[in-house]
Design a protein around this motif. Structure first.
Motif, mmCIF file in Angstrom:
data_model
loop_
_atom_site.group_PDB
_atom_site.id
_atom_site.type_symbol
_atom_site.label_atom_id
_atom_site.label_comp_id
_atom_site.label_asym_id
_atom_site.label_seq_id
_atom_site.Cartn_x
_atom_site.Cartn_y
_atom_site.Cartn_z
ATOM 1 N N UNK A 1 36.242 43.234 46.611
ATOM 2 C CA UNK A 1 36.677 43.108 47.636
ATOM 3 C C UNK A 1 37.288 44.335 48.126
ATOM 4 N N UNK A 2 36.606 45.248 49.423
ATOM 5 C CA UNK A 2 37.438 46.479 49.381
ATOM 6 C C UNK A 2 38.603 46.168 50.594
ATOM 7 N N UNK A 3 39.559 46.002 50.376
ATOM 8 C CA UNK A 3 40.780 45.505 51.337
ATOM 9 C C UNK A 3 41.240 46.471 51.890
ATOM 10 N N UNK A 4 42.496 46.459 52.978
ATOM 11 C CA UNK A 4 42.544 47.996 53.475
ATOM 12 C C UNK A 4 43.890 47.229 53.849
ATOM 13 N N UNK A 5 45.182 45.870 53.174
ATOM 14 C CA UNK A 5 46.186 45.826 53.629
ATOM 15 C C UNK A 5 46.822 44.574 52.076
ATOM 16 N N UNK A 6 47.660 44.554 53.016
ATOM 17 C CA UNK A 6 48.155 43.465 51.500
ATOM 18 C C UNK A 6 47.557 42.349 51.965
ATOM 19 N N UNK A 7 47.477 42.377 53.400
ATOM 20 C CA UNK A 7 47.291 40.820 53.404
ATOM 21 C C UNK A 7 46.065 40.556 52.970
ATOM 22 N N UNK A 8 44.796 41.395 53.426
ATOM 23 C CA UNK A 8 43.808 41.764 53.062
ATOM 24 C C UNK A 8 43.732 41.344 51.569
ATOM 25 N N UNK A 9 44.463 41.509 50.922
ATOM 26 C CA UNK A 9 44.587 41.143 49.210
ATOM 27 C C UNK A 9 44.561 40.509 48.795
ATOM 28 N N UNK A 10 45.673 39.634 49.569
ATOM 29 C CA UNK A 10 46.043 37.564 49.343
ATOM 30 C C UNK A 10 44.378 37.680 49.666
ATOM 31 N N UNK A 11 44.029 37.218 50.668
ATOM 32 C CA UNK A 11 42.865 36.452 50.631
ATOM 33 C C UNK A 11 41.499 36.955 50.199
ATOM 34 N N UNK A 12 41.700 37.959 49.420
ATOM 35 C CA UNK A 12 40.640 38.524 48.168
ATOM 36 C C UNK A 12 40.658 37.594 47.252
ATOM 37 N N UNK A 13 42.250 37.679 46.901
ATOM 38 C CA UNK A 13 43.106 36.769 45.542
ATOM 39 C C UNK A 13 42.443 35.094 45.791
ATOM 40 N N UNK A 14 42.885 34.766 47.144
ATOM 41 C CA UNK A 14 42.739 33.781 47.194
ATOM 42 C C UNK A 14 41.259 32.821 47.561
ATOM 43 N N UNK B 1 49.702 50.895 48.293
ATOM 44 C CA UNK B 1 49.088 50.464 47.144
ATOM 45 C C UNK B 1 50.411 49.853 46.406
ATOM 46 N N UNK B 2 51.708 49.907 46.462
ATOM 47 C CA UNK B 2 53.137 48.497 45.670
ATOM 48 C C UNK B 2 53.105 47.349 46.521
ATOM 49 N N UNK B 3 52.804 47.837 47.689
ATOM 50 C CA UNK B 3 52.446 45.533 47.587
ATOM 51 C C UNK B 3 51.315 45.366 47.758
ATOM 52 N N UNK B 4 50.111 46.476 47.029
ATOM 53 C CA UNK B 4 49.478 45.966 46.944
ATOM 54 C C UNK B 4 49.329 44.976 45.528
ATOM 55 N N UNK B 5 49.759 46.254 44.835
ATOM 56 C CA UNK B 5 50.079 46.345 43.480
ATOM 57 C C UNK B 5 50.379 44.568 43.028
ATOM 58 N N UNK B 6 52.114 44.021 44.413
ATOM 59 C CA UNK B 6 52.547 42.522 43.767
ATOM 60 C C UNK B 6 51.788 41.427 44.590
#
Length: 264
Positions: free
Chosen positions: A25-38, A62-67
């Motif tokens: 999933x292409x994301x542009x935010x840490x919130x988007x990464x959480x949605x993709x993960x979940x 980058x650092x926020x999404x890695x976490x």
């Protein structure tokens, strides 16, 4: 939270059957990464300015999404526009590659073309080496610069000599469903390099791409979100639609996950 074990490769089924592709999933935010993960994605591609085709995200992002905990592959593209870069731009991207890998990115997404419309093999090799000088196991994806190549299939055939992990492609078409026939030929041409279908991919397209032999499908899974503030006057900031932004849609991620899981 998603408890699935992330994977960077397709799940290969019995001979003569479709393989189950990975879901990116292409994301542009840490919130988007959480949605993709979940929602069960296997990994994310992180960028900013998705509406411009994506550019390198800020280091803090980058650092926020890695976490978040899902494997993050970071787009390194110093500007929008064409993929023919001068030496200063290449030097910038080499620095960016090193920085995002040092920050914990599982992979980098890079690419370049020569003025002749062929893949710029030398520049891609420099970017790959910069990434693996920081961490030897980092994955390297060639982005959709290949879709702007004079011959995407011939370009795909050169990828094994570069030692990259995969290539993201729409088959040289406006959308991957339109480029399906070319993508199928690119899978054969790329040999051990994984082919990932992206651009305009919807959950209902997954079976056709799995049948074509792609190792992964790539979706932006985006929706338009209205601004939360109010302004007495509308002061232009240089782009249309500046009161809205794109966000990752959990319903689309879930539907894509279900479509991938339905592949047998």
């Amino acid at each position: 939270m998603n408890d699935r074990q992330p994977t960077s490769a397709a799940v290969v089924g019995p001979p003569g059957r479709e393989a189950r592709p990975a879901l990116e999933i292409a994301v542009t935010s840490a919130a988007g990464a959480v949605v993709a993960r979940d929602g069960g994605a296997d990994r994310v591609e992180l960028c900013t300015a998705l509406e411009l085709g994506g550019v390198t995200p800020a280091q803090g992002l980058v650092e926020a999404v890695v976490t978040v905990g899902i494997p993050a592959h970071v787009l390194v593209r110093c500007r929008p526009g064409d993929f023919v870069y001068d030496e200063d731009e290449i030097a910038t991207m080499i620095r960016e590659v090193r920085a995002v890998v040092a920050s914990g990115a599982r992979g980098v997404v890079v690419g370049a073309l020569g003025p002749d419309g062929m893949l710029d093999i030398a520049t891609i090799a420099r970017l790959r080496s910069a990434a693996r000088d920081v961490r030897a196991d980092v994955e390297v994806t060639v982005h959709r610069a290949i879709d702007h190549a004079a011959d995407p299939i011939a370009a795909a055939a050169t990828l094994p000599t570069l030692g990259v992990t995969r290539v993201l492609t729409s088959g040289g078409a406006a959308t991957a469903p339109q480029g399906l026939a070319t993508i199928t030929r690119m899978v054969a041409a790329a040999g051990p390099v994984q082919v990932m279908a992206g651009s305009g991919v919807a959950p209902q397209d997954v079976p056709a791409f799995a049948n074509a032999g792609v190792a992964a499908v790539h979706l932006s899974a985006k929706r338009l979100v209205a601004g939360r503030g109010t302004r007495a006057s509308r002061v232009p900031m240089g782009v249309a639609g500046e009161d809205t932004h794109l966000a990752t849609d959990p319903a689309v991620v879930a539907a894509a996950r279900a479509a991938v899981d339905a592949v047998r």
